[in-house]
Scaffold this active site. Structure first.
Site, PDB file in Angstrom:
ATOM      1  N   ARG A 242       0.856  -1.178   0.000  1.00 51.85           N
ATOM      2  CA  ARG A 242       0.000   0.000   0.000  1.00 51.85           C
ATOM      3  C   ARG A 242       0.895   1.231   0.000  1.00 51.85           C
ATOM      4  NH1 ARG A 242      -3.660  -2.536  -1.563  1.00 51.85           N
ATOM      5  NH2 ARG A 242      -5.728  -2.840  -0.668  1.00 51.85           N
ATOM      6  N   GLU A 271      -3.851   8.069  -4.788  1.00 54.40           N
ATOM      7  CA  GLU A 271      -4.146   7.363  -6.041  1.00 54.40           C
ATOM      8  C   GLU A 271      -5.419   7.934  -6.651  1.00 54.40           C
ATOM      9  OE1 GLU A 271      -4.164   3.126  -5.326  1.00 54.40           O
ATOM     10  OE2 GLU A 271      -2.116   3.158  -4.592  1.00 54.40           O
ATOM     11  N   HIS A 290      -1.554   0.706  -9.659  1.00 60.82           N
ATOM     12  CA  HIS A 290      -2.166  -0.236  -8.700  1.00 60.82           C
ATOM     13  C   HIS A 290      -2.805  -1.428  -9.425  1.00 60.82           C
ATOM     14  CE1 HIS A 290      -4.108  -0.516  -4.437  1.00 60.82           C
ATOM     15  NE2 HIS A 290      -3.872  -1.710  -4.932  1.00 60.82           N
TER      16      HIS A 290
END
Ligand code: DGY
Length: 339
Positions: A242, A271, A290
Site C-alpha cells: 500500500r 491514487e 495499482h
C-alpha cells in the site's frame, strides 16, 4: 422471506452477480471505472442488508450509520484498510475480504517490478522509442543490477510475501531475509529459504527491498526518512503493498540524493498519483497504476470469493474470509440469516 438487498459500488467482474443475483436483490452502481459519490453511497446503503465495496470507497462510521440494516460489508480486495473494522465490529457488521485471491498475481507482478527496476527495462524501452538507439552495440549501454549473489529483503511475510520468496529461488540470490511482526514456524522459514531479520538489519543489508505488508497504523510510513538513511545506495525498492507504507516525500529526497538505486511502485500515497507529481520525473522509478493483482484469474477469484462470503453471512454462517472475528460475539451469525 424478503430477499436481502445489496448495494454494489462498481460493476465488478463476473461471476459474483450471477450467484448473488439469484438469491438477492442487487443495486449496482453502473460504472466499471468510477465509484459512486459519497452522497450517493450514503443514500444507497440506507435500505441495504449488505454492501459490496472496493478499496476506493471509504467505509467508516458515517456509512454504517447511513445503513442501519447493514449486516455484512464485503470488499472486492485483499486489503481492508479503507474499512473501519472497529466501528463495524461495534455495530455487529461482518466485514469480509478476498484473502488468497491475489497471491500469485501480486507475487508475479512484484517480480516484474524487481526485474524491471533492476535491469532498467522501462528506461530502455523509452530509450529505443525516443530514437536514441543510434549507435552500434555498446557494452556500457543501460547496464543495470543483476540479482545473483544479492540479498532480497521482504517486508511482510504473509501469503504474498511468501509467494515472493518462493519465486526468488530461481535467481541465485545469496539470502532472502524478511521482517514481519509474526514469525512463521521454523519449517516454513526453511521451506521458503528465508531468515528472519529486524527491520533495521533488513534495510541495511538488502539489495532489493520488497514491501508486501498491509497498511496498518504500524506500517504507515514505515519507510520514512530514517529508514531510507539505512538503505544501500545500490538498493532497489519495490512496493506492491500500500502506498502510505512509504513516505513519498522522503523517498523523493533519497532518490534526488542518489541514496536509492531505483524504485518500482504500484501503489501510492495518493491514487491516482497526480500527473505532475515529482516522483514521475525520475528516470529510475517505474510506476504502475495499482495493477499488481490485475490478472484475469485473480479478478475472477476475487469476484467468486466476495459472492461466497456475502452469501455465507446472509445464510447465517460465519464467512471464511471474516476480517473482524470478534463481531461474532457482538452479533451471532444466526442473527444475519436472511436466505
Ligand atoms: C487488494 O486486493 O488489496 C489489491 O490492492 C487490489 O487488488
Amino acid at each position: 422471506m424478503a430477499k436481502p438487498r445489496i448495494y454494489v459500488t462498481r460493476m465488478i467482474p463476473p461471476p459474483a452477480f450471477e450467484e448473488l443475483g439469484r438469491l438477492c436483490e442487487l443495486e449496482i452502481h453502473q460504472s466499471k471505472e468510477t465509484p459512486p459519490s459519497r452522497e450517493e453511497l450514503l443514500r444507497r446503503v440506507a435500505d441495504k442488508d449488505a454492501l459490496i465495496c472496493l478499496l476506493t470507497d471509504r467505509i467508516d462510521g458515517e456509512v454504517m450509520e447511513a445503513g442501519p440494516n447493514l449486516k455484512v460489508i464485503a470488499t472486492y480486495s485483499v486489503g481492508f484498510d479503507h474499512i473501519d473494522l472497529e466501528e463495524a465490529t461495534r455495530r455487529g457488521i461482518y466485514v469480509v475480504n478476498t484473502p488468497g485471491t491475489a497471491t500469485d498475481s501480486v507475487a508475479d507482478f512484484t517480480w516484474a517490478l524487481i526485474l524491471a527496476a533492476s535491469r532498467r527495462l522501462v528506461e530502455a524501452d523509452r530509450f529505443v522509442r525516443a530514437g536514441k538507439w543510434s549507435g552500434p552495440w555498446n557494452p556500457y549501454l543501460l547496464v543495470g543490477k543483476g540479482l545473483r549473489g544479492k540479498v532480497l529483503g521482504i517486508i511482510g511475510l504473509g501469503r504474498i510475501g511468501k509467494a515472493v520468496a518462493e519465486r526468488a529461488k530461481g535467481f541465485g540470490l545469496k539470502r532472502v531475509i524478511y521482517y514481519d511482526v509474526v514469525r512463521p514456524p521454523k519449517e516454513v522459514e526453511e521451506r521458503l529459504g528465508v531468515e528472519y531479520s529486524s527491520l533495521e538489519e533488513l534495510l541495511r543489508e538488502s539489495d532489493v527491498i520488497s514491501i508486501n505488508a498491509p497498511l496498518t497504523p504500524e506500517t504507515y510510513h514505515m519507510i520514512d526518512e530514517e529508514a531510507l538513511k539505512l538503505v544501500k545506495p545500490s538498493a532497489v525498492l519495490v512496493n506492491t503493498g500500500r502506498g502510505p507504507i512509504v513516505d513519498e516525500e522522503a523517498l523523493k529526497k533519497a532518490l534526488k540524493e542518489g541514496r536509492v538505486y531505483a524504485a518500482g511502485l504500484d501503489v501510492f500515497e495518493r491514487e491516482p498519483i497526480p500527473p505532475d507529481d515529482e516522483l514521475l520525473g525520475f528516470e529510475n522509478v517505474i510506476v504502475t497504476p495499482h495493477i499488481a493483482s490485475a490478472d484475469e484469474y485473480s479478478r475472477e477469484l476475487m469476484s467468486r470469493m466476495v459472492a461466497e462470503n456475502v452469501l455465507a453471512a446472509l445464510s447465517g454462517r460465519i464467512p471464511e474470509a471474516l476480517c473482524n472475528p470478534d463481531v461474532v460475539r457482538v452479533r451471532p451469525p444466526e442473527e444475519l440469516k436472511m436466505i
